[in-house]
Design a protein around this motif. Structure first.
Motif, PDB file in Angstrom:
ATOM      1  N   ARG A 174       0.816  -1.220   0.000  1.00 37.34           N
ATOM      2  CA  ARG A 174       0.000   0.000   0.000  1.00 37.34           C
ATOM      3  C   ARG A 174       0.853   1.275   0.000  1.00 37.34           C
ATOM      4  N   LEU A 175       2.143   1.132   0.230  1.00 38.54           N
ATOM      5  CA  LEU A 175       3.025   2.293   0.278  1.00 38.54           C
ATOM      6  C   LEU A 175       3.442   2.662  -1.146  1.00 38.54           C
ATOM      7  N   HIS A 176       2.981   3.831  -1.615  1.00 39.62           N
ATOM      8  CA  HIS A 176       3.203   4.223  -3.005  1.00 39.62           C
ATOM      9  C   HIS A 176       4.132   5.424  -3.170  1.00 39.62           C
ATOM     10  N   ALA A 177       4.367   6.182  -2.101  1.00 41.77           N
ATOM     11  CA  ALA A 177       5.167   7.405  -2.240  1.00 41.77           C
ATOM     12  C   ALA A 177       5.742   7.809  -0.895  1.00 41.77           C
ATOM     13  N   ILE A 178       6.870   8.557  -0.962  1.00 38.69           N
ATOM     14  CA  ILE A 178       7.525   9.082   0.234  1.00 38.69           C
ATOM     15  C   ILE A 178       7.688  10.586   0.110  1.00 38.69           C
ATOM     16  N   HIS A 179       7.177  11.335   1.078  1.00 38.42           N
ATOM     17  CA  HIS A 179       7.545  12.741   1.232  1.00 38.42           C
ATOM     18  C   HIS A 179       8.831  12.747   2.050  1.00 38.42           C
ATOM     19  N   LEU A 180       9.920  13.153   1.429  1.00 37.03           N
ATOM     20  CA  LEU A 180      11.233  13.070   2.065  1.00 37.03           C
ATOM     21  C   LEU A 180      11.609  14.417   2.678  1.00 37.03           C
ATOM     22  N   ASN A 181      11.538  14.487   3.987  1.00 40.26           N
ATOM     23  CA  ASN A 181      11.818  15.723   4.717  1.00 40.26           C
ATOM     24  C   ASN A 181      12.579  15.411   5.987  1.00 40.26           C
ATOM     25  N   ASP A 182      13.421  16.338   6.409  1.00 42.30           N
ATOM     26  CA  ASP A 182      13.983  16.265   7.748  1.00 42.30           C
ATOM     27  C   ASP A 182      12.984  16.950   8.682  1.00 42.30           C
ATOM     28  N   SER A 183      13.272  16.955   9.983  1.00 42.91           N
ATOM     29  CA  SER A 183      12.328  17.484  10.960  1.00 42.91           C
ATOM     30  C   SER A 183      12.997  18.482  11.901  1.00 42.91           C
ATOM     31  N   LYS A 184      12.327  19.590  12.137  1.00 42.36           N
ATOM     32  CA  LYS A 184      12.836  20.589  13.079  1.00 42.36           C
ATOM     33  C   LYS A 184      12.698  20.135  14.529  1.00 42.36           C
ATOM     34  N   ASN A 185      11.897  19.102  14.753  1.00 41.56           N
ATOM     35  CA  ASN A 185      11.588  18.679  16.121  1.00 41.56           C
ATOM     36  C   ASN A 185      12.021  17.242  16.394  1.00 41.56           C
ATOM     37  N   PRO A 186      12.209  16.895  17.658  1.00 39.60           N
ATOM     38  CA  PRO A 186      12.581  15.527  18.016  1.00 39.60           C
ATOM     39  C   PRO A 186      11.414  14.571  17.839  1.00 39.60           C
ATOM     40  N   ILE A 187      11.701  13.291  17.910  1.00 41.65           N
ATOM     41  CA  ILE A 187      10.693  12.255  17.738  1.00 41.65           C
ATOM     42  C   ILE A 187       9.541  12.456  18.730  1.00 41.65           C
ATOM     43  N   GLY A 188       8.317  12.264  18.221  1.00 42.11           N
ATOM     44  CA  GLY A 188       7.141  12.349  19.079  1.00 42.11           C
ATOM     45  C   GLY A 188       6.640  13.747  19.376  1.00 42.11           C
ATOM     46  N   ALA A 189       7.150  14.760  18.680  1.00 45.17           N
ATOM     47  CA  ALA A 189       6.766  16.144  18.983  1.00 45.17           C
ATOM     48  C   ALA A 189       5.351  16.486  18.516  1.00 45.17           C
ATOM     49  N   HIS A 190       4.855  15.790  17.504  1.00 47.09           N
ATOM     50  CA  HIS A 190       3.488  15.994  16.974  1.00 47.09           C
ATOM     51  C   HIS A 190       3.245  17.439  16.527  1.00 47.09           C
ATOM     52  N   LYS A 191       4.236  18.046  15.858  1.00 45.87           N
ATOM     53  CA  LYS A 191       4.085  19.453  15.456  1.00 45.87           C
ATOM     54  C   LYS A 191       4.140  19.680  13.946  1.00 45.87           C
ATOM     55  N   ASP A 192       4.697  18.751  13.180  1.00 48.10           N
ATOM     56  CA  ASP A 192       4.755  18.865  11.719  1.00 48.10           C
ATOM     57  C   ASP A 192       5.560  20.075  11.266  1.00 48.10           C
ATOM     58  N   ARG A 193       6.875  20.076  11.545  1.00 47.40           N
ATOM     59  CA  ARG A 193       7.744  21.170  11.122  1.00 47.40           C
ATOM     60  C   ARG A 193       8.865  20.600  10.257  1.00 47.40           C
ATOM     61  N   HIS A 194       8.759  20.795   8.957  1.00 49.87           N
ATOM     62  CA  HIS A 194       9.737  20.258   8.014  1.00 49.87           C
ATOM     63  C   HIS A 194      11.055  21.034   8.072  1.00 49.87           C
ATOM     64  N   GLU A 195      12.156  20.310   7.825  1.00 49.70           N
ATOM     65  CA  GLU A 195      13.483  20.915   7.787  1.00 49.70           C
ATOM     66  C   GLU A 195      14.211  20.425   6.537  1.00 49.70           C
ATOM     67  N   LYS A 196      15.236  21.175   6.145  1.00 46.50           N
ATOM     68  CA  LYS A 196      16.058  20.778   5.002  1.00 46.50           C
ATOM     69  C   LYS A 196      16.763  19.454   5.296  1.00 46.50           C
ATOM     70  N   ILE A 197      17.059  18.714   4.235  1.00 44.09           N
ATOM     71  CA  ILE A 197      17.676  17.401   4.369  1.00 44.09           C
ATOM     72  C   ILE A 197      19.025  17.505   5.079  1.00 44.09           C
ATOM     73  N   GLY A 198      19.161  16.731   6.159  1.00 47.71           N
ATOM     74  CA  GLY A 198      20.410  16.690   6.903  1.00 47.71           C
ATOM     75  C   GLY A 198      20.574  17.773   7.945  1.00 47.71           C
ATOM     76  N   GLU A 199      19.588  18.668   8.083  1.00 48.05           N
ATOM     77  CA  GLU A 199      19.716  19.781   9.013  1.00 48.05           C
ATOM     78  C   GLU A 199      18.757  19.687  10.195  1.00 48.05           C
ATOM     79  N   GLY A 200      18.114  18.533  10.353  1.00 49.46           N
ATOM     80  CA  GLY A 200      17.147  18.384  11.429  1.00 49.46           C
ATOM     81  C   GLY A 200      17.417  17.186  12.313  1.00 49.46           C
ATOM     82  N   HIS A 201      16.386  16.768  13.037  1.00 50.10           N
ATOM     83  CA  HIS A 201      16.526  15.690  14.017  1.00 50.10           C
ATOM     84  C   HIS A 201      16.527  14.299  13.394  1.00 50.10           C
ATOM     85  N   ILE A 202      16.174  14.186  12.127  1.00 54.96           N
ATOM     86  CA  ILE A 202      16.295  12.888  11.457  1.00 54.96           C
ATOM     87  C   ILE A 202      17.733  12.685  11.006  1.00 54.96           C
TER      88      ILE A 202
END
Length: 278
Positions: free
Chosen positions: A206-234
């Motif tokens: 069922r997995l057809h696509a990936i939105h590839l984003n880094d994250s401004k927040n740590p795991i479990g933050a539930h805030k949805d803040r995208h960051e540039k690749i390699g510049e976030g908590h991922i």
């Protein structure tokens, strides 16, 4: 073939988006089906859409991803807002028939304190009304970060929606790396475990696509803040594991990072280098 693209504006037309994608080294792209903060739709232009289809074939593009507007809430508390969602999705899917074989992604919505069960019921009702036999588009539920009363931050919620849809053969999931990271899934330290969990609950097919984003927040933050690749908590190491994972390499990746075109071009080049050297 590694399929990677970014989010482009439809304001100058369909063919222009294809040409713009090529200019930044992309071989796919995502675009909003209509005004993302409102709902106004671009004038229908069949010739422009056919020109894009021809361009995609000529330049060996992967599948495109149309994104429904943020204002669309299929499980809103107000009936008129649910009707807007149905009407918008119905029109969008009718237009997508002119660029066949591609995908249409939407945020499942927010149940606004009606409760998860009611929210899921409304989303199922919407999909059962707007999807039709023989359609040439795959409709994707986007996995969410879980802010507020969002539906779809847990794999179980996505599975419940899919189970209730009659034409589920046209239905899939788009996983956003920022969203599921902030939703509590540990894709940094346990990517394999997360994919196994998705497979057992939803089904990896069922997995057809990936939105590839880094994250401004740590795991479990539930805030949805995208960051540039390699510049976030991922981080770049985890992103590299994602784009080279054997269960994901056949999927298209779409960047939604906070960038302009030159920034997308740099990220695409960096990710291609990672894949080429894996």
């Amino acid at each position: 073939m590694f399929v990677i693209g970014s989010h482009l504006s439809i304001s100058k037309g369909y063919l222009y988006m294809g040409q713009e994608a090529s200019s930044i080294g992309a071989n796919t792209f995502q675009f909003f089906s209509r005004n993302p903060r409102g709902g106004q739709v671009r004038a229908f232009d069949e010739a422009d859409m056919k020109a894009l289809v021809a361009y995609m074939e000529e330049h060996n593009f992967g599948r495109l991803l149309a994104h429904a507007p943020y204002t669309l809430n299929a499980c809103a508390a107000k009936p008129d807002l649910r009707e807007f969602a149905k009407n918008s999705m119905r029109e969008d899917l009718e237009r997508m028939e002119y660029i066949p074989g591609n995908m249409y992604n939407f945020h499942p919505g927010s149940h606004v304190k009606q409760g998860m069960d009611q929210g899921i019921e409304y989303i199922i009702d919407c999909l059962n009304e707007v999807m039709f036999p023989g359609m040439k588009t795959t409709v994707l539920l986007e996995a969410m970060a879980g802010k507020g009363t969002e539906v779809g931050s847990k794999f179980e919620e996505l599975a419940r929606i899919i189970d209730g849809v009659k034409l589920k053969e046209y239905l899939g999931v788009c996983v956003d790396t920022c969203h599921i990271h902030e939703g509590g899934y540990d894709i940094v330290n346990n990517l394999e475990g997360v994919l196994d969990e998705f497979d057992s609950i939803v089904g990896i097919d069922r997995l057809h696509a990936i939105h590839l984003n880094d994250s401004k927040n740590p795991i479990g933050a539930h805030k949805d803040r995208h960051e540039k690749i390699g510049e976030g908590h991922i981080g770049i190491d985890a992103i590299a594991r994602i784009v080279t994972h054997p269960k994901l390499t056949n999927l298209p990746f779409y960047l939604e990072t906070p960038n302009e075109l030159d920034g997308y071009a740099k990220e695409i080049a960096m990710l291609r280098s990672i894949v080429d050297n894996a």
